[in-house]
Design an enzyme around this catalytic site. Structure first.
Site, PDB file in Angstrom:
ATOM      1  N   LYS A  25       0.832  -1.209   0.000  1.00 53.86           N
ATOM      2  CA  LYS A  25       0.000   0.000   0.000  1.00 53.86           C
ATOM      3  C   LYS A  25       0.864   1.257   0.000  1.00 53.86           C
ATOM      4  O   LYS A  25       0.642   2.187  -0.768  1.00 53.86           O
ATOM      5  CB  LYS A  25      -0.928  -0.013   1.217  1.00 53.86           C
ATOM      6  CG  LYS A  25      -1.918   1.144   1.245  1.00 53.86           C
ATOM      7  CD  LYS A  25      -2.734   1.146   2.533  1.00 53.86           C
ATOM      8  CE  LYS A  25      -3.584  -0.091   2.654  1.00 53.86           C
ATOM      9  NZ  LYS A  25      -4.449  -0.064   3.855  1.00 53.86           N
ATOM     10  N   GLU A  41      10.422  -5.827   3.607  1.00 52.24           N
ATOM     11  CA  GLU A  41      10.624  -7.138   2.995  1.00 52.24           C
ATOM     12  C   GLU A  41      10.143  -7.144   1.548  1.00 52.24           C
ATOM     13  O   GLU A  41      10.817  -7.679   0.654  1.00 52.24           O
ATOM     14  CB  GLU A  41       9.868  -8.215   3.784  1.00 52.24           C
ATOM     15  CG  GLU A  41      10.294  -8.360   5.236  1.00 52.24           C
ATOM     16  CD  GLU A  41       9.402  -7.578   6.182  1.00 52.24           C
ATOM     17  OE1 GLU A  41       9.227  -8.022   7.318  1.00 52.24           O
ATOM     18  OE2 GLU A  41       8.870  -6.520   5.769  1.00 52.24           O
ATOM     19  N   GLY A  76      -4.793  -4.889   5.729  1.00 49.48           N
ATOM     20  CA  GLY A  76      -4.065  -5.863   4.926  1.00 49.48           C
ATOM     21  C   GLY A  76      -4.657  -7.258   4.988  1.00 49.48           C
ATOM     22  O   GLY A  76      -4.783  -7.942   3.969  1.00 49.48           O
ATOM     23  N   ARG A  77      -5.043  -7.698   6.164  1.00 46.15           N
ATOM     24  CA  ARG A  77      -5.567  -9.064   6.318  1.00 46.15           C
ATOM     25  C   ARG A  77      -6.976  -9.202   5.754  1.00 46.15           C
ATOM     26  O   ARG A  77      -7.481 -10.325   5.640  1.00 46.15           O
ATOM     27  CB  ARG A  77      -5.532  -9.465   7.793  1.00 46.15           C
ATOM     28  CG  ARG A  77      -6.274  -8.513   8.737  1.00 46.15           C
ATOM     29  CD  ARG A  77      -5.896  -8.796  10.183  1.00 46.15           C
ATOM     30  NE  ARG A  77      -6.461  -7.852  11.122  1.00 46.15           N
ATOM     31  CZ  ARG A  77      -5.939  -6.675  11.427  1.00 46.15           C
ATOM     32  NH1 ARG A  77      -4.838  -6.279  10.810  1.00 46.15           N
ATOM     33  NH2 ARG A  77      -6.499  -5.887  12.319  1.00 46.15           N
ATOM     34  N   GLU A  96      -4.203 -11.444  14.290  1.00 47.18           N
ATOM     35  CA  GLU A  96      -3.755 -10.063  14.152  1.00 47.18           C
ATOM     36  C   GLU A  96      -4.874  -9.097  14.520  1.00 47.18           C
ATOM     37  O   GLU A  96      -4.620  -7.972  14.952  1.00 47.18           O
ATOM     38  CB  GLU A  96      -3.268  -9.789  12.725  1.00 47.18           C
ATOM     39  CG  GLU A  96      -2.484  -8.487  12.595  1.00 47.18           C
ATOM     40  CD  GLU A  96      -1.779  -8.357  11.258  1.00 47.18           C
ATOM     41  OE1 GLU A  96      -0.546  -8.545  11.222  1.00 47.18           O
ATOM     42  OE2 GLU A  96      -2.451  -8.080  10.255  1.00 47.18           O
ATOM     43  N   HIS A 153      -3.336 -37.413  11.269  1.00 49.14           N
ATOM     44  CA  HIS A 153      -2.078 -38.114  11.515  1.00 49.14           C
ATOM     45  C   HIS A 153      -1.002 -37.152  12.007  1.00 49.14           C
ATOM     46  O   HIS A 153       0.186 -37.496  11.991  1.00 49.14           O
ATOM     47  CB  HIS A 153      -1.628 -38.827  10.246  1.00 49.14           C
ATOM     48  CG  HIS A 153      -2.574 -39.904   9.812  1.00 49.14           C
ATOM     49  ND1 HIS A 153      -2.483 -41.199  10.246  1.00 49.14           N
ATOM     50  CD2 HIS A 153      -3.668 -39.859   9.002  1.00 49.14           C
ATOM     51  CE1 HIS A 153      -3.462 -41.925   9.722  1.00 49.14           C
ATOM     52  NE2 HIS A 153      -4.189 -41.137   8.957  1.00 49.14           N
ATOM     53  N   LYS A 189       9.409  -4.639  14.571  1.00 48.11           N
ATOM     54  CA  LYS A 189       9.946  -3.954  13.394  1.00 48.11           C
ATOM     55  C   LYS A 189      10.959  -2.886  13.793  1.00 48.11           C
ATOM     56  O   LYS A 189      12.016  -2.739  13.165  1.00 48.11           O
ATOM     57  CB  LYS A 189       8.815  -3.323  12.588  1.00 48.11           C
ATOM     58  CG  LYS A 189       7.921  -4.312  11.858  1.00 48.11           C
ATOM     59  CD  LYS A 189       6.873  -3.572  11.050  1.00 48.11           C
ATOM     60  CE  LYS A 189       5.992  -4.522  10.268  1.00 48.11           C
ATOM     61  NZ  LYS A 189       4.968  -3.809   9.475  1.00 48.11           N
TER      62      LYS A 189
END
Length: 665
Positions: free
Chosen positions: A316, A322, A378-379, A465, A496, A621
């Site tokens: 954005k 990153e 964002g999520r 979050e 399993h 951060k």
């Protein structure tokens, strides 16, 4: 010590805003309780004198009494130059109650009569109620199966009685869940810490709708971008937009992290092997680059022809560390193959961002930039350009539009269904019940479909979050557990992996998601049932195994050796929700996503928190920048790290620097 007067004495404590631990602790002996009674009498005797003293000498000593904060009834004493005594944590039964609207004036939902009543009822249920007995009630089971288009959701395996469910709905009313839903959907700025609306629902609203925020119709804005995405994706897929060397674009790498990766990746996994989507994506290849680990960039680019590859940079602000490092890495990969010509970036890189200046400075054509807005977290952004651009390029815009319609279908249900028939509301309320009243602080998503392999990871971010908080929306530290640990794995793989714990270890509420149809059915001539039948047999069995369990007598009746039998006992009484949908496609994937998005919002609404900011990600951060700066200093010259960090971090960083070279060689 006071037979028959317990409630009277509790009332005295509550009116004084005092903790009742000294009166109510179950482990107290009669003698200890008598001492507590004496102390209480002394307090009541001297309280007026203390009050008079404080009134006459206000600066000498201050007594702070704060009621309405739930378990943690805040009683603190301070004197000049001294800090406050930390508040005492109390049990649910001890808490003073508030009769006013929850969330107003700093009051917590845990201070309400509705919460306290539920807590007391939960104690009885934990002692006396087993799910296998609840399931014998046919009326209850039918009432707790809710239907919507293409789906039924069964809540009957929850460890809750009919009357407790009614009290849970009253708690939702007390928290004004319906009112908060309406505020969110109409664009009120319910993200108060950032002064923003929360309008991911507007991303999938029909073109004919209108939602005005600060004088702007955001739905019109959304459709302007959607039209832009459709036109561009059609150009690329038709071959009208080609690469710098004239080759058709066939490969797409979406570069982003967090919600810019998890949501689109979840949908890509859904569509990869869905028949209609498979046909539309034939000849195309979509990959994701999220991790700053250099191995991830190798995985993303391995085997691809740069001349046939388009890179979508999703950020954005266009400053995410990153993402921008990965974007520069892939740009270098493109340049290495085709030269550092500006046309290479113009033809092979596009952006989803609101920072046009930074996009242009990077070399990307502004015309190939697709915007989204600060009212999209964002999520919650998979329905924005973040997800629509890469998915439309890979599968065509019509496929993505079907996904958006599925989300919209649940949005409409969420907005209009009454609380007791509202599936995401019931999902959220069951989450609150299990987390806060039964004490189950984890939950697992078990989708019986490999197409949903990344669904649990996405919902993990959506939920953790959003609701992993410590204070109310008013900034008051809460006195109850917020948020759950979410995880999951497709069945039968999960069976399993971690189902041993689910059946015989700690209690973890489960969601089981299954489908009547499989997009890729297999029927072998030698088998009487299909592979999908085998999968679904497990789907139906697991919730019952968790609910009913198996007693020691049942194990012994099977002829098991008495020394081994205890190891094969299952306590049962482990709650789950069961989702049975017709099929998994773009539309139903949208339904599933919206159900879980709204579940998270409902829990936040009940708890009275802000589910739409995420300040918890910031401290790491900031410290990461400090570490990066020190590494840079050490790579480029002499440095000392002994006093830069705590001794542990300094020692570890010194070892790292001693064994690595970075880019300075």
């Amino acid at each position: 010590p006071w037979p028959g007067r317990d409630e009277e004495v509790q009332g005295i404590f509550a009116r004084k805003g005092l903790p009742l631990r000294s009166f109510l602790t179950c482990s107290m002996t009669r003698h200890a309780m008598a001492r507590a009674a004496s102390a209480t009498a002394l307090f009541l005797l001297f309280a007026p004198l203390a009050a008079a003293f404080v009134a006459h000498f206000p600066s000498a000593s201050r007594i702070h009494l704060q009621s309405g904060s739930g378990i943690r009834s805040k009683v603190s004493v301070s004197s000049p130059g001294r800090g406050r005594v930390p508040p005492m944590r109390m049990s649910t039964a001890e808490r003073p109650v508030s009769s006013g609207p929850a969330g107003e004036g700093g009051d917590l939902i845990s201070a309400t009569d509705e919460w306290v009543k539920l807590a007391r009822k939960a104690e009885t249920i934990k002692k006396e109620t087993h799910i296998k007995d609840l399931l014998e009630d046919e009326d209850r089971s039918r009432a707790m199966q809710l239907e919507m288009d293409n789906a039924v959701v069964d809540f009957s395996r929850q460890r809750i009685t009919t009357d407790a469910l009614q009290d849970l709905l009253k708690l939702a009313e007390k928290a004004d869940v319906q009112g908060k839903i309406k505020k969110m959907l109409k664009g009120d700025k319910i993200n108060t810490s950032e002064d923003r609306s929360v309008l991911h629902t507007a991303l999938r609203a029909p073109r004919t709708e209108s939602t005005v925020v600060d004088g702007v119709d955001v739905v019109a804005q959304v459709w302007e971008v959607l039209d832009q995405i459709k036109a561009f994706s059609d150009m690329v897929r038709s071959g009208e937009h080609v690469g710098a060397t004239g080759k058709k674009i066939k490969n797409f790498i979406s570069v982003g992290i967090g919600g810019s990766y998890l949501g689109p990746a979840f949908m890509h996994e859904v569509l990869r092997f869905e028949r209609d989507a498979m046909e539309k994506s034939e000849g195309y290849n979509l990959r994701f680059l999220s991790n700053v680990d250099p191995t991830d960039s190798i995985i993303a680019t391995q085997g691809l022809d740069p001349e046939e590859t388009m890179v979508i940079v999703v950020s954005k602000t266009f400053t995410t560390a990153e993402t921008m490092l990965n974007a520069r890495t892939v740009r270098a990969w493109l340049w290495e193959a085709m030269g550092e010509d500006p046309e290479v970036v113009m033809r092979h890189m596009i952006a989803c961002s609101s920072n046009l200046e930074a996009v242009s400075a990077f070399g990307i054509d502004k015309a190939n930039t697709f915007g989204f807005w600060d009212w999209v977290g964002g999520r919650y952004s998979v329905c924005s350009a973040v997800g629509v651009v890469p998915l439309a390029l890979q599968y065509g815009f019509e496929t993505v539009e079907s996904f958006l319609k599925g989300c919209r279908n649940v949005d409409e249900h969420f907005a209009t269904a009454p609380l007791e028939k509202n599936i995401p509301v019931m999902m959220g309320l069951m989450g609150v019940w299990n987390n806060n009243f039964l004490g189950y602080h984890s939950r697992v998503i078990n989708p019986y479909s490999m197409n949903l392999a990344k669904f649990a990871s996405h919902i993990q971010q959506v939920d953790m979050e959003s609701n992993g908080k410590r204070v109310s929306i008013d900034g008051v530290e809460v006195d109850f557990e917020l948020g759950e640990v979410n995880f999951g794995e497709p069945g039968t793989n999960g069976q399993h992996s971690f189902f041993q714990l689910l059946h015989q270890g700690q209690v973890v509420p489960c969601d089981f998601i299954g489908f009547c149809e499989n997009p890729n059915p297999v029927c072998l001539g030698s088998e009487t049932i299909s592979n999908h039948d085998e999968l679904m047999a497990n789907f139906f069995a697991q919730p019952d195994a968790l609910s009913f369990g198996r007693t020691l007598d049942e194990v012994l009746a099977m002829g098991e050796d008495a020394s081994i039998a205890p190891h094969k006992v299952f306590s049962g009484n482990r709650p789950s929700n069961v989702f049975l949908m017709d099929r998994l496609d773009a539309f139903t994937a949208g339904q599933l996503l919206a159900l879980y998005e709204h579940r998270t919002a409902v829990q936040g609404f009940v708890w009275g928190i802000n589910s739409f900011d995420q300040f918890g990600v910031e401290l790491g951060k900031v410290l990461g920048v400090n570490c990066r700066n020190k590494i840079t200093e050490c790579r480029t010259g002499e440095c000392s790290i002994e006093d830069a960090f705590n001794p542990s971090t300094s020692a570890l960083l010194d070892r790292y620097l001693d064994k690595t070279y970075g880019c300075s060689f």
